[in-house]
Design a protein around this motif. Structure first.
Motif, PDB file in Angstrom:
ATOM      1  N   ALA A 177      32.371   8.544   9.568  1.00 51.49           N
ATOM      2  CA  ALA A 177      32.083   8.304   8.076  1.00 51.49           C
ATOM      3  C   ALA A 177      32.625   6.582   7.653  1.00 51.49           C
ATOM      4  CB  ALA A 177      32.145   9.288   6.952  1.00 51.49           C
ATOM      5  N   TYR A 182      32.398  11.713   2.794  1.00 50.73           N
ATOM      6  CA  TYR A 182      33.058  11.341   3.952  1.00 50.73           C
ATOM      7  C   TYR A 182      34.359  12.379   4.167  1.00 50.73           C
ATOM      8  CZ  TYR A 182      36.904   9.471   1.143  1.00 50.73           C
ATOM      9  OH  TYR A 182      37.899   9.300   0.060  1.00 50.73           O
ATOM     10  N   PRO A 214      29.231  11.879   8.179  1.00 52.19           N
ATOM     11  CA  PRO A 214      28.719  11.293   6.521  1.00 52.19           C
ATOM     12  C   PRO A 214      27.451  11.880   6.272  1.00 52.19           C
ATOM     13  CG  PRO A 214      27.960   9.482   7.918  1.00 52.19           C
ATOM     14  CD  PRO A 214      28.720  10.451   8.920  1.00 52.19           C
TER      15      PRO A 214
END
Length: 206
Positions: free
Chosen positions: A12, A6, A53
């Motif tokens: 994310a 992330y 992500p």
């Protein structure tokens, strides 16, 4: 054990919150956008898209937030983060998350990611000027027709909620007046009170 890649302030956050809400066993690794770490050979070996992500699972690596959220919800059905037993309701949740991914996030990205779509500096400036209008329009639709309240899908908290919370966190920076979006503002307040959200935010700010 999952591993989430992330970057603070990115989309994310939605997957990070959902992992926490699900009670999943996971670790995290922060990717530093300022140093262009997302385009390093090490990270490109994880996600060749060069974005976050990315979620490492025992079956392989997943990318794209809607897919990751659905996977987490279905991997931990006891957490009841998606109406997986109702195909139509699950499709509605997927439709909402797909709208955030394919339309709202893209509208926001025109503020700073102009080179993805154009080459002229004047085009970048034009895209940036348009962002307050396009983001306001997206969220007016969410406010009016899509956010059922108190949660996105109604009474049940789902994977749609951390995703909306994540994207709506960009509104102030996009010069959108949150006071004109009372349902979205109330949703943000409800989300901020959840222990999982507070824990994840503290970790990402550390």
């Amino acid at each position: 054990m999952f591993k989430l890649y992330y970057s603070p302030g990115s989309c994310a956050l939605a997957s990070h919150i959902t992992l926490e809400e699900a009670g999943a066993a996971y670790t995290t690794e922060r990717i530093d956008f300022k140093s262009n770490q997302q385009n390093s050979s090490e990270y490109l070996a994880v996600n060749s898209k060069g974005r976050v992500p990315a979620l490492v699972t025992d079956r392989g690596i997943l990318t794209e937030t809607p897919a990751m959220l659905a996977f987490i919800a279905q991997s931990f059905p006891q957490a009841k983060l998606a109406p997986s037993d109702d195909p139509f309701a699950f499709a509605q949740a997927q439709a909402f998350n797909s709208y955030l991914c394919s339309t709202v996030h893209v509208a926001h990205a025109h503020k700073g990611r102009g080179p993805r779509w154009a080459t002229e500096e004047s085009s970048f400036a034009d895209m940036k000027r348009k962002v307050p209008q396009t983001m306001a329009a997206c969220f007016a639709l969410i406010e009016r027709e899509m956010l059922k309240g108190p949660w996105v899908m109604g009474e049940q908290y789902t994977i749609c909620d951390p995703y909306l919370y994540t994207i709506s966190g960009w509104l102030e920076g996009d010069s959108v007046d949150l006071s004109k979006l009372p349902k979205v503002a109330d949703h943000r307040k409800r989300m901020s009170e959840r222990p999982a959200v507070q824990k994840v935010l503290a970790e990402e700010k550390a």
